[in-house]
Write an enzyme that holds these catalytic residues in place. Structure first.
Site, PDB file in Angstrom:
ATOM      1  N   TYR A 145       0.842  -1.189   0.000  1.00  0.00           N
ATOM      2  CA  TYR A 145       0.000   0.000   0.000  1.00  0.00           C
ATOM      3  C   TYR A 145       0.878   1.241   0.000  1.00  0.00           C
ATOM      4  O   TYR A 145       1.994   1.226   0.492  1.00  0.00           O
ATOM      5  CB  TYR A 145      -1.027   0.018   1.131  1.00  0.00           C
ATOM      6  CG  TYR A 145      -0.539  -0.148   2.554  1.00  0.00           C
ATOM      7  CD1 TYR A 145       0.150   0.872   3.203  1.00  0.00           C
ATOM      8  CD2 TYR A 145      -0.825  -1.301   3.275  1.00  0.00           C
ATOM      9  CE1 TYR A 145       0.559   0.738   4.520  1.00  0.00           C
ATOM     10  CE2 TYR A 145      -0.418  -1.451   4.601  1.00  0.00           C
ATOM     11  CZ  TYR A 145       0.269  -0.418   5.216  1.00  0.00           C
ATOM     12  OH  TYR A 145       0.669  -0.547   6.514  1.00  0.00           O
ATOM     13  N   CYS A 146       0.370   2.315  -0.636  1.00  0.00           N
ATOM     14  CA  CYS A 146       1.110   3.565  -0.813  1.00  0.00           C
ATOM     15  C   CYS A 146       2.513   3.317  -1.373  1.00  0.00           C
ATOM     16  O   CYS A 146       3.514   3.693  -0.769  1.00  0.00           O
ATOM     17  CB  CYS A 146       1.195   4.337   0.503  1.00  0.00           C
ATOM     18  SG  CYS A 146       1.690   6.076   0.298  1.00  0.00           S
ATOM     19  N   PRO A 147       2.598   2.641  -2.545  1.00  0.00           N
ATOM     20  CA  PRO A 147       3.922   2.333  -3.105  1.00  0.00           C
ATOM     21  C   PRO A 147       4.650   3.587  -3.566  1.00  0.00           C
ATOM     22  O   PRO A 147       4.037   4.560  -3.994  1.00  0.00           O
ATOM     23  CB  PRO A 147       3.576   1.426  -4.292  1.00  0.00           C
ATOM     24  CG  PRO A 147       2.204   1.853  -4.701  1.00  0.00           C
ATOM     25  CD  PRO A 147       1.504   2.210  -3.421  1.00  0.00           C
TER      26      PRO A 147
END
Length: 276
Positions: A145-147
Site C-alpha cells: 500500500y502507498c507504493p
C-alpha cells in the site's frame, strides 16, 4: 551519514505516548506549523515522533475513489477513522504499533533536493538498525500500500514509507515505521478498503493492487519483539551522534500562535470525509 542529518542543534518533540486522544489531524497541522517555524529561523531543526490509534490516512487521489463513502463506512466498521493528509501518497495504516517520525529542516539558500530529503531519512533508518546486519533497501515494493520509490524493505518486504511536505522554506520528511504487529493484516485492511471504494469501476488513476504478503513489521522481519520505546531510543542515539546539542521541547510561542491556522486548514480539507 547524509549531511542533512548533521545539525548544530536537534530539538525533539516526542508525541509518541500522548495516547488515543491525540488525533492525526493535529499531527499534520503540527508539521505544517513546524515547517513554517523552522523555515523562518524561529526554531532549530526538529524531529517529531508520533503514534496514532486506528487511523487510515488517505492521499488526495484516494478522495476521488468512486465509492469512497462505502470504503470509509467499511473502515468505521473495523474500528478505524479515515482522514486526508496534506502530503503526497495513498492510503496508509496508523495504529499503536506504527511509529511516525518527522524530520523538519530549514531549506538552504539553494534548496533541499527532494531526493536528498528521502536519502537522509533512509540513511537514518539504516543506522538505527545497523546492529541487525540486515540490508535495508529503498525501492518501490509492488503490491504494497502507498507504493513509492523510497519504500523501505528487508528481503523484499516493506516496513516503511516516506513522504515529504514543503512549506515556507521548511521541509518535513515524514516516515511511518511498522514497528510491531502484523504487516499482512494491515495490508489486508487497505486491500479491502480499495475493493469497497473502487468496486471494479474504471478510474483515471491507477490504484494499487495490494498483495498482502509483501508487507511486514520490523519485529517480524528482524525476529525480535521491538516496541515503540525501543525504536525511540535508537532514534535519539542517532540524533545525538549527529548534533552538538540535543534538547527535548514542545511548540514555542511563535509556533503556538501559528498552529490554530494550520490546524484549521487541515480540518477544512477533511470536512467532506468527516461527513461520510
Amino acid at each position: 551519514m547524509e549531511d542533512l542529518l548533521h545539525q548544530s542543534e536537534w530539538r525533539i518533540i516526542d508525541q509518541s505516548a500522548v495516547g488515543i486522544h491525540f488525533q492525526a489531524l493535529q499531527s499534520f497541522g503540527t508539521d505544517d506549523t513546524l515547517c513554517a517555524s523552522v523555515g523562518a529561523g524561529e526554531a532549530p531543526a526538529t524531529a517529531r515522533t508520533w503514534v496514532h490509534h486506528n487511523t487510515i490516512v488517505l492521499g488526495i487521489q484516494d478522495t476521488k475513489l468512486p465509492f469512497l463513502a462505502e470504503g470509509i463506512q467499511f473502515l468505521k466498521e473495523q474500528g478505524f477513522q479515515a482522514i486526508v493528509r496534506n502530503s503526497g501518497g495513498l492510503a496508509v495504516v496508523l495504529d499503536e504499533g506504527v511509529l511516525n517520525i518527522s524530520l523538519i529542516f530549514p531549506e538552504a539558500e539553494k534548496g533541499i533536493d527532494i531526493n536528498r530529503g528521502y536519502e537522509a531519512m533512509w540513511q537514518l533508518i539504516q543506522h538505527m538498525f545497523a546492529d541487525f546486519n540486515q540490508s535495508i533497501e529503498a525501492k518501490e515494493i509492488v503490491g504494497s500500500y502507498c507504493p513509492g520509490s523510497y519504500d523501505l524493505s528487508i528481503n523484499e518486504k516493506k516496513f516503511a514509507g516516506i513522504s515529504q511536505r514543503r512549506l515556507k522554506k521548511g521541509v518535513a520528511v515524514q516516515i511511518y515505521l511498522c514497528v510491531n504487529g502484523s504487516g499482512k493484516q494491515r495490508a489486508e485492511l487497505v486491500k479491502q478498503f480499495y475493493e469497497m471504494a473502487k468496486q471494479a469501476e474504471p478510474t483515471k488513476f491507477a490504484y494499487p493492487e495490494i498483495v498482502t504478503g509483501v508487507m511486514a513489521s520490523l519485529s517480524e522481519l528482524l525476529g525480535v519483539n521491538l516496541t515503540i520505546t525501543d525504536v525511540m531510543l535508537r532514534l535519539l542515539n542517532q540524533l545525538k551522534a549527529n548534533s552538538d546539542f540535543i534538547a527535548a521541547g514542545q511548540l514555542n510561542d511563535f509556533e503556538l500562535a501559528l498552529f490554530p491556522g494550520y490546524y484549521q486548514r487541515v480540518i477544512d480539507r477533511n470536512e467532506k470525509i468527516a461527513a461520510m
